[in-house]
Design a protein around this motif. Sequence first.
Motif, short mmCIF file in Angstrom:
data_model
loop_
_atom_site.label_atom_id
_atom_site.label_comp_id
_atom_site.label_asym_id
_atom_site.label_seq_id
_atom_site.Cartn_x
_atom_site.Cartn_y
_atom_site.Cartn_z
N ASP A 23 10.81 -18.61 31.26
CA ASP A 23 11.13 -18.87 29.86
C ASP A 23 12.16 -17.88 29.33
OD1 ASP A 23 10.49 -20.53 27.53
OD2 ASP A 23 9.85 -18.62 26.65
N ILE A 24 12.10 -16.65 29.76
CA ILE A 24 13.09 -15.65 29.33
C ILE A 24 14.48 -16.04 29.83
CG2 ILE A 24 13.86 -13.27 29.69
CD1 ILE A 24 10.91 -12.46 29.55
N SER A 27 15.75 -19.07 27.58
CA SER A 27 15.79 -18.95 26.13
C SER A 27 17.06 -18.25 25.66
CB SER A 27 14.58 -18.15 25.64
OG SER A 27 13.40 -18.84 25.94
N TRP A 38 12.54 -7.76 27.11
CA TRP A 38 11.33 -8.52 27.43
C TRP A 38 11.11 -8.64 28.93
CZ3 TRP A 38 7.36 -8.98 24.63
CH2 TRP A 38 7.47 -9.01 23.25
N TYR A 53 4.82 -11.44 24.68
CA TYR A 53 6.02 -12.28 24.68
C TYR A 53 5.72 -13.65 24.09
CZ TYR A 53 9.78 -15.27 26.24
OH TYR A 53 10.79 -16.18 26.26
N ARG A 57 7.46 -14.88 20.61
CA ARG A 57 8.61 -15.64 21.08
C ARG A 57 9.31 -16.39 19.96
NH1 ARG A 57 10.29 -20.44 22.36
NH2 ARG A 57 11.58 -20.79 24.19
#
Length: 76
Positions: A23-24, A27, A38, A53, A57
């Motif tokens: 997801d990091i 995003s 993060w 996180y 988020r």
Amino acid sequence: MESSLIIGFIIVAIVLWFWAIFDITRSRFKTPYMSTVWFLAILFFPVIGCLFYFLFRKKLVTESPRKFQPKFNRRD
């Protein structure tokens, strides 16, 4: 009984860890250095970092469309 609970916790922690890293990378953060922060937090503190996180988020990630959206001409 206790060993299956521990194994289940480890599996959930690993899944959360991979999900957070994925997801990091996908995003778009409001500030450019936050993805690195993060990523390091999740790397050094896997369980707590993932939980924090996913809690914070929505405040850190922008959902607005990109400023540059090229329109390519397709030949049909």
